[in-house]
Design a protein around this motif. Structure first.
Motif, short mmCIF file in Angstrom:
data_model
loop_
_atom_site.label_atom_id
_atom_site.label_comp_id
_atom_site.label_asym_id
_atom_site.label_seq_id
_atom_site.Cartn_x
_atom_site.Cartn_y
_atom_site.Cartn_z
N TYR A 76 0.80 -1.21 0.00
CA TYR A 76 0.00 0.00 0.00
C TYR A 76 0.84 1.27 0.00
O TYR A 76 0.33 2.35 -0.26
CB TYR A 76 -0.98 0.00 1.18
N ASP A 140 -3.44 -3.06 -10.30
CA ASP A 140 -4.54 -2.10 -10.44
C ASP A 140 -5.34 -2.36 -11.72
O ASP A 140 -6.57 -2.33 -11.70
CB ASP A 140 -4.01 -0.67 -10.42
N TRP A 143 -7.64 -5.46 -11.45
CA TRP A 143 -8.85 -5.27 -10.63
C TRP A 143 -9.72 -4.11 -11.09
O TRP A 143 -10.78 -3.85 -10.50
CB TRP A 143 -8.44 -5.06 -9.17
N SER A 147 -13.07 -2.96 -9.16
CA SER A 147 -12.83 -2.03 -8.04
C SER A 147 -12.37 -0.66 -8.53
O SER A 147 -11.51 -0.03 -7.91
CB SER A 147 -11.77 -2.62 -7.10
N ARG A 148 -12.94 -0.23 -9.64
CA ARG A 148 -12.49 1.03 -10.25
C ARG A 148 -12.54 2.21 -9.26
O ARG A 148 -11.61 2.99 -9.17
CB ARG A 148 -13.32 1.36 -11.48
N ASP A 149 -13.64 2.35 -8.54
CA ASP A 149 -13.78 3.49 -7.63
C ASP A 149 -12.70 3.48 -6.55
O ASP A 149 -12.10 4.52 -6.24
CB ASP A 149 -15.16 3.50 -6.99
N ARG A 150 -12.42 2.32 -5.98
CA ARG A 150 -11.39 2.20 -4.93
C ARG A 150 -10.01 2.53 -5.50
O ARG A 150 -9.25 3.29 -4.90
CB ARG A 150 -11.41 0.79 -4.35
N ILE A 151 -9.71 1.99 -6.66
CA ILE A 151 -8.39 2.21 -7.27
C ILE A 151 -8.24 3.66 -7.72
O ILE A 151 -7.21 4.30 -7.47
CB ILE A 151 -8.16 1.24 -8.45
N THR A 153 -9.75 6.26 -6.52
CA THR A 153 -9.61 7.08 -5.32
C THR A 153 -8.19 7.01 -4.79
O THR A 153 -7.59 8.04 -4.43
CB THR A 153 -10.61 6.62 -4.23
N ARG A 154 -7.61 5.81 -4.76
CA ARG A 154 -6.22 5.66 -4.31
C ARG A 154 -5.27 6.42 -5.22
O ARG A 154 -4.34 7.09 -4.74
CB ARG A 154 -5.88 4.16 -4.27
#
Length: 179
Positions: A76, A140, A143, A147-151, A153-154
Motif C-alpha cells: 500500500y 490495479d 482489478w 474495483s475502479r472506484d477504490r483504485i 480514489t487511491r
C-alpha cells in the motif's frame, strides 16, 4: 524477456490493443498465465498483456536505469500511477491540469477505455524520468473493472499527496478547498 530484441518488438506490437489482436505476444505471455474459466480471467489477461507491452515500449533511457531497491515497502506504500503523475507535475514533466484531467477521466472509464490511452501517458512519464511501479500497475489494471472506484480514489489521493508535498501552489489550493 525484454533483453531479446525480437521479444521486445513482439510485445511492443500490442500497445493499446485488445488481447485478441496481440497474436505475436502469445508465445511470450501464455506460459505465464494460468488457464482457467474464472469470469475475470479476461481482465487478468488484458492487464498482463498491457503491462508487458508498456514495459517493452519503454524508451531506451528508461530501460537503461535500474529502480531503487533500498528497502522493501509494504504494498500500500508503493507508488501507483497517481503518485507517478504527482511526481511528473512536481518535476514539470506534466502540467497540473493535464495530470488531473487524465486521472479524472480514467476514474470514470472502464478498462476498455483506459488501456488505449495508457501507452502515451506512460511514455510521457518515462521520457521525463518518472518511474512506474509495474507490479502495482499490473495489480490495479487487473482489478480495475471490479474495483475502479477504490483504485481511482487511491490514485487521486496519491496524486494530490505527492504533487502537493513538492508543489506549494497545489498545497495552497488544497488548503483553500478544505476551508
Amino acid at each position: 524477456m525484454c533483453a531479446s530484441t525480437q521479444a521486445r518488438a513482439a510485445l511492443r506490437r500490442g500497445l493499446g490493443l485488445p488481447v485478441e489482436r496481440c497474436t505475436y505476444m502469445h508465445r511470450y505471455l501464455v506460459p505465464w498465465l494460468r488457464d482457467h474459466d474464472d469470469q475475470h480471467y479476461g481482465d487478468v489477461r488484458r492487464a498482463y498483456y498491457a503491462v508487458a507491452a508498456l514495459i517493452a515500449a519503454r524508451p531506451r533511457s528508461a530501460r537503461d536505469t535500474t529502480p531503487d531497491q533500498d528497502t522493501p515497502m509494504p504494498w500500500y506504500e508503493r507508488p501507483n500511477l497517481g503518485a507517478s503523475l504527482g511526481q511528473a507535475v512536481a518535476k514539470g514533466v506534466l502540467k497540473e491540469t493535464s495530470a488531473e484531467s487524465a486521472l479524472h477521466l480514467m476514474a470514470r472509464q472502464s478498462s476498455d477505455a483506459i488501456h488505449p490511452g495508457l501507452p502515451a501517458l506512460v511514455r510521457q512519464l518515462l521520457s521525463g524520468g518518472i518511474p512506474i511501479d509495474w507490479a502495482v500497475l499490473l495489480e490495479d489494471l487487473t482489478w480495475w473493472n471490479r474495483s475502479r472506484d477504490r483504485i481511482a480514489t487511491r490514485w487521486l489521493e496519491s496524486y494530490f499527496r505527492t504533487a502537493s508535498t513538492t508543489n506549494p501552489a497545489l498545497a495552497d489550493s488544497a488548503e483553500e478547498n478544505d476551508r
